[in-house]
Enzyme design. Sequence first.
Site, PDB file in Angstrom:
ATOM      1  N   TYR A 123      28.308 -16.264  80.412  1.00 31.72           N
ATOM      2  CA  TYR A 123      28.511 -16.239  82.018  1.00 31.72           C
ATOM      3  C   TYR A 123      29.549 -16.791  82.084  1.00 31.72           C
ATOM      4  O   TYR A 123      30.287 -16.746  83.164  1.00 31.72           O
ATOM      5  CB  TYR A 123      27.578 -16.790  81.999  1.00 31.72           C
ATOM      6  CG  TYR A 123      27.751 -17.719  83.938  1.00 31.72           C
ATOM      7  CD1 TYR A 123      27.123 -17.036  85.609  1.00 31.72           C
ATOM      8  CD2 TYR A 123      27.755 -18.998  84.162  1.00 31.72           C
ATOM      9  CE1 TYR A 123      27.370 -17.272  86.130  1.00 31.72           C
ATOM     10  CE2 TYR A 123      28.318 -19.265  86.051  1.00 31.72           C
ATOM     11  CZ  TYR A 123      27.723 -18.671  86.247  1.00 31.72           C
ATOM     12  OH  TYR A 123      27.669 -19.219  87.895  1.00 31.72           O
TER      13      TYR A 123
ATOM     14  N   LYS B  11      32.819 -15.511  84.622  1.00 31.84           N
ATOM     15  CA  LYS B  11      32.921 -16.534  85.294  1.00 31.84           C
ATOM     16  C   LYS B  11      34.407 -16.449  85.187  1.00 31.84           C
ATOM     17  O   LYS B  11      35.648 -17.027  86.492  1.00 31.84           O
ATOM     18  CB  LYS B  11      32.317 -17.089  86.305  1.00 31.84           C
ATOM     19  CG  LYS B  11      31.192 -16.995  86.602  1.00 31.84           C
ATOM     20  CD  LYS B  11      30.914 -16.267  87.909  1.00 31.84           C
ATOM     21  CE  LYS B  11      30.179 -16.042  88.328  1.00 31.84           C
ATOM     22  NZ  LYS B  11      30.341 -15.220  89.132  1.00 31.84           N
TER      23      LYS B  11
END
Length: 276
Positions: free
Chosen positions: A166, A170
Amino acid sequence: MTPKLEGKVALITGSGRGIGRAIALKLASEGARVVVNDLDAEPAEETVQAIGAAGGQAVACVGSVSATDFAERFVGTAVNEFKGLDIIVNNAGYTWDSVVQKMTDEQWYAMIDVHLTAPFRILRAAQPVIRALAKTEGEAGRRVVRKVVNISSVAGLFGNAGQANYSTAKAGIVGMTQTLAKEWGRMNVTVNCVAFGFIQTRLTASTAEATTANIEGREIKVGVNPGLLAMMEQSIPLGRGGTPEEAAGAVYLLCAPESDYVSGQTLMCTGGLTGI
């Protein structure tokens, strides 16, 4: 007073629930016509109906943003239904956590696909449409500023244990934002990013028991242990997690005309938290 987004056409991924729904309602309240997206038809239609009940206009484009044919279908919906494309908010996503030595390839690619590849495909599909509109407007002596708002996270800025997949995705969307700000400025498009901290949604709700959500056929653990949640909120200078409506407000700032000369930036919406 004329709504600030009157006549604009906004595409918002993951807008059937949570932060995305709040963004859709906020932009619609300011006059935008919205293409709503969700994995499931029911929440997407509920958002469409909520916008309609408030006097706005919206249509649904249901499906996974990770699907290879989604981007063209999503952009096509805006053009076919509303004859335009002015705002793109790449919001859809979720988390699938594990420490790196236990993380599977499936977990890794699932996060890269939804948080990074999907926005890339959507923006790639949108470019010819935006280029043609900008050319026509330029020939007519008009200057129309369009907006892209990508959603990142403090995990992408500072890293977060258990979220290598993640956090990497991001962080990548920040780089994409800065690059497209340089590429698309000539088309009068501002490209910015909002990095959220802890926002209260169904995926981050307090729960003492293990809870899962079915996301694209996968049972993904959701929710936060109450003790851990309390510790997280204590670390936030404002003393609490943000609401979806507050998160939507940060996105709206970068869609409003007042931000027409702001591009290539990442706005942190964290309640004052500057690291994790």
